[in-house]
Scaffold this motif. Structure first.
Motif, short mmCIF file in Angstrom:
data_model
loop_
_atom_site.label_atom_id
_atom_site.label_comp_id
_atom_site.label_asym_id
_atom_site.label_seq_id
_atom_site.Cartn_x
_atom_site.Cartn_y
_atom_site.Cartn_z
N LEU A 123 65.68 -18.72 -26.71
CA LEU A 123 66.17 -17.51 -26.08
C LEU A 123 65.06 -16.91 -25.25
CD1 LEU A 123 68.24 -15.37 -28.64
CD2 LEU A 123 69.06 -16.35 -26.49
N SER A 124 65.44 -16.23 -24.19
CA SER A 124 64.47 -15.54 -23.36
C SER A 124 64.84 -14.06 -23.29
CB SER A 124 64.44 -16.14 -21.95
OG SER A 124 63.46 -15.51 -21.15
N LEU A 125 63.92 -13.20 -23.69
CA LEU A 125 64.13 -11.77 -23.66
C LEU A 125 63.44 -11.16 -22.46
CD1 LEU A 125 63.51 -10.82 -27.41
CD2 LEU A 125 65.62 -11.65 -26.32
N SER A 126 64.02 -10.09 -21.95
CA SER A 126 63.43 -9.35 -20.85
C SER A 126 63.32 -7.89 -21.21
CB SER A 126 64.28 -9.50 -19.58
OG SER A 126 64.35 -10.83 -19.15
N CYS A 127 62.32 -7.24 -20.67
CA CYS A 127 62.14 -5.81 -20.84
C CYS A 127 61.85 -5.22 -19.48
CB CYS A 127 60.99 -5.52 -21.81
SG CYS A 127 60.58 -3.77 -21.96
N ALA A 128 62.80 -4.47 -18.96
CA ALA A 128 62.67 -3.87 -17.64
C ALA A 128 62.27 -2.41 -17.76
CB ALA A 128 63.98 -3.99 -16.87
N ALA A 161 54.03 -10.09 -30.06
CA ALA A 161 53.16 -10.53 -28.98
C ALA A 161 52.79 -9.36 -28.10
CB ALA A 161 53.82 -11.63 -28.15
N GLY A 162 51.64 -9.43 -27.47
CA GLY A 162 51.20 -8.38 -26.57
C GLY A 162 50.56 -8.96 -25.33
N ILE A 163 50.52 -8.15 -24.28
CA ILE A 163 49.94 -8.60 -23.02
C ILE A 163 49.31 -7.43 -22.29
CG2 ILE A 163 52.12 -8.33 -21.74
CD1 ILE A 163 51.30 -10.93 -20.21
N LYS A 164 48.13 -7.65 -21.74
CA LYS A 164 47.49 -6.66 -20.89
C LYS A 164 48.15 -6.72 -19.53
CE LYS A 164 44.28 -5.39 -23.82
NZ LYS A 164 42.87 -5.87 -23.64
N TRP A 165 48.50 -5.54 -19.00
CA TRP A 165 49.29 -5.52 -17.78
C TRP A 165 48.53 -6.00 -16.55
CZ3 TRP A 165 54.16 -5.72 -18.04
CH2 TRP A 165 54.96 -5.47 -16.91
N SER A 166 47.26 -5.68 -16.48
CA SER A 166 46.48 -6.04 -15.31
C SER A 166 46.01 -7.48 -15.34
CB SER A 166 45.28 -5.09 -15.18
OG SER A 166 44.50 -5.42 -14.04
N GLY A 167 45.28 -7.84 -16.37
CA GLY A 167 44.70 -9.17 -16.43
C GLY A 167 45.59 -10.24 -17.04
N VAL A 207 54.39 -16.72 -34.69
CA VAL A 207 55.08 -17.16 -33.48
C VAL A 207 54.19 -17.97 -32.55
CG1 VAL A 207 56.59 -15.15 -33.61
CG2 VAL A 207 54.59 -15.11 -32.10
N LYS A 208 52.94 -18.13 -32.89
CA LYS A 208 52.03 -18.90 -32.05
C LYS A 208 52.54 -20.32 -31.86
CE LYS A 208 47.66 -16.50 -32.86
NZ LYS A 208 46.34 -16.56 -33.53
N GLY A 209 52.51 -20.76 -30.62
CA GLY A 209 52.97 -22.10 -30.29
C GLY A 209 54.46 -22.18 -30.05
N ARG A 210 55.20 -21.13 -30.37
CA ARG A 210 56.65 -21.12 -30.18
C ARG A 210 57.10 -20.09 -29.16
NH1 ARG A 210 59.96 -19.71 -34.15
NH2 ARG A 210 58.47 -18.30 -35.17
N PHE A 211 56.44 -18.94 -29.14
CA PHE A 211 56.81 -17.85 -28.23
C PHE A 211 55.78 -17.73 -27.12
CE2 PHE A 211 59.33 -15.01 -31.42
CZ PHE A 211 60.10 -16.11 -31.78
N THR A 212 56.22 -17.31 -25.96
CA THR A 212 55.34 -17.06 -24.83
C THR A 212 55.67 -15.72 -24.20
OG1 THR A 212 55.16 -19.43 -24.35
CG2 THR A 212 54.47 -17.90 -22.63
N THR A 230 58.61 -5.89 -15.19
CA THR A 230 59.35 -6.58 -16.24
C THR A 230 58.44 -7.43 -17.10
OG1 THR A 230 61.32 -6.64 -14.83
CG2 THR A 230 61.28 -8.12 -16.72
N MET A 231 58.69 -7.39 -18.40
CA MET A 231 57.99 -8.22 -19.36
C MET A 231 58.99 -9.17 -20.00
SD MET A 231 55.87 -7.06 -22.79
CE MET A 231 57.32 -6.26 -23.50
N TYR A 232 58.53 -10.35 -20.36
CA TYR A 232 59.40 -11.38 -20.90
C TYR A 232 58.87 -11.92 -22.22
CZ TYR A 232 60.71 -11.38 -15.97
OH TYR A 232 61.07 -11.01 -14.70
N LEU A 233 59.77 -12.47 -22.99
CA LEU A 233 59.39 -13.19 -24.20
C LEU A 233 60.25 -14.45 -24.27
CD1 LEU A 233 57.58 -13.11 -26.74
CD2 LEU A 233 59.56 -12.18 -27.96
N GLN A 234 59.63 -15.58 -24.02
CA GLN A 234 60.31 -16.86 -24.15
C GLN A 234 60.15 -17.34 -25.58
OE1 GLN A 234 62.22 -18.69 -21.92
NE2 GLN A 234 62.63 -19.92 -23.75
N MET A 235 61.26 -17.54 -26.26
CA MET A 235 61.25 -17.92 -27.66
C MET A 235 61.84 -19.32 -27.81
SD MET A 235 62.43 -14.32 -29.43
CE MET A 235 64.07 -14.41 -28.71
N ASN A 236 61.03 -20.24 -28.29
CA ASN A 236 61.46 -21.61 -28.52
C ASN A 236 61.35 -21.96 -29.99
OD1 ASN A 236 61.74 -22.02 -25.68
ND2 ASN A 236 59.56 -22.53 -25.52
N SER A 237 62.01 -23.05 -30.37
CA SER A 237 61.98 -23.52 -31.75
C SER A 237 62.29 -22.39 -32.73
CB SER A 237 60.62 -24.15 -32.07
OG SER A 237 60.33 -25.22 -31.20
#
Length: 127
Positions: free
Chosen positions: A18-23, A49-55, A64-69, A78-85
């Protein structure tokens, strides 16, 4: 001031994706960081999961390591979360969050570090 809207949740079989989006609202949206959290009924809210917006530096929970991106498109706010396996234990309501600044940011793994939250989207993984 800032509104976050998650989408992309649904029902998936174990092993699926599944792929999630956050707008986020606003053309000037420029948070310090964003993150994904999840919460199952009767359980605590957990960092995913977390992500720095700039870098674009990313961080993942061990579960979720190795399964989610996690990723983001700054131009699209927009931020995304790709969920596999996917596994049944991934079943939860998934929330996106934004940290407006680094004032209360200590690494991005705790919910109180974020200023804005979305309404959540249900992810159900069947066995």
């Amino acid at each position: 001031q800032v509104q976050l809207v998650e989408s992309g949740g649904g029902l998936v079989q174990a092993g699926g994706s599944l792929s999630l989006s956050c707008a986020a609202s606003g053309r000037t949206f420029n948070p310090y960081a964003m993150g994904w959290f999840r919460q199952a009924p009767g359980k605590e809210r957990l960092f995913v999961a977390g992500i720095k917006w700039s870098g674009g530096t990313t961080d993942y929970a061990d579960s979720v390591k190795g399964r989610f991106t996690i990723s983001r498109d700054n131009a699209k706010n927009t931020m995304y979360l790709q969920m596999n396996s996917l596994r049944p234990e991934d079943t939860a309501v998934y929330y996106c969050a934004a940290a407006a600044s680094m004032d209360i940011y200590y690494g991005g793994r705790a919910g109180y570090e974020y200023d804005y939250w979305g309404q959540g989207t249900q992810v159900t993984v069947s066995s």
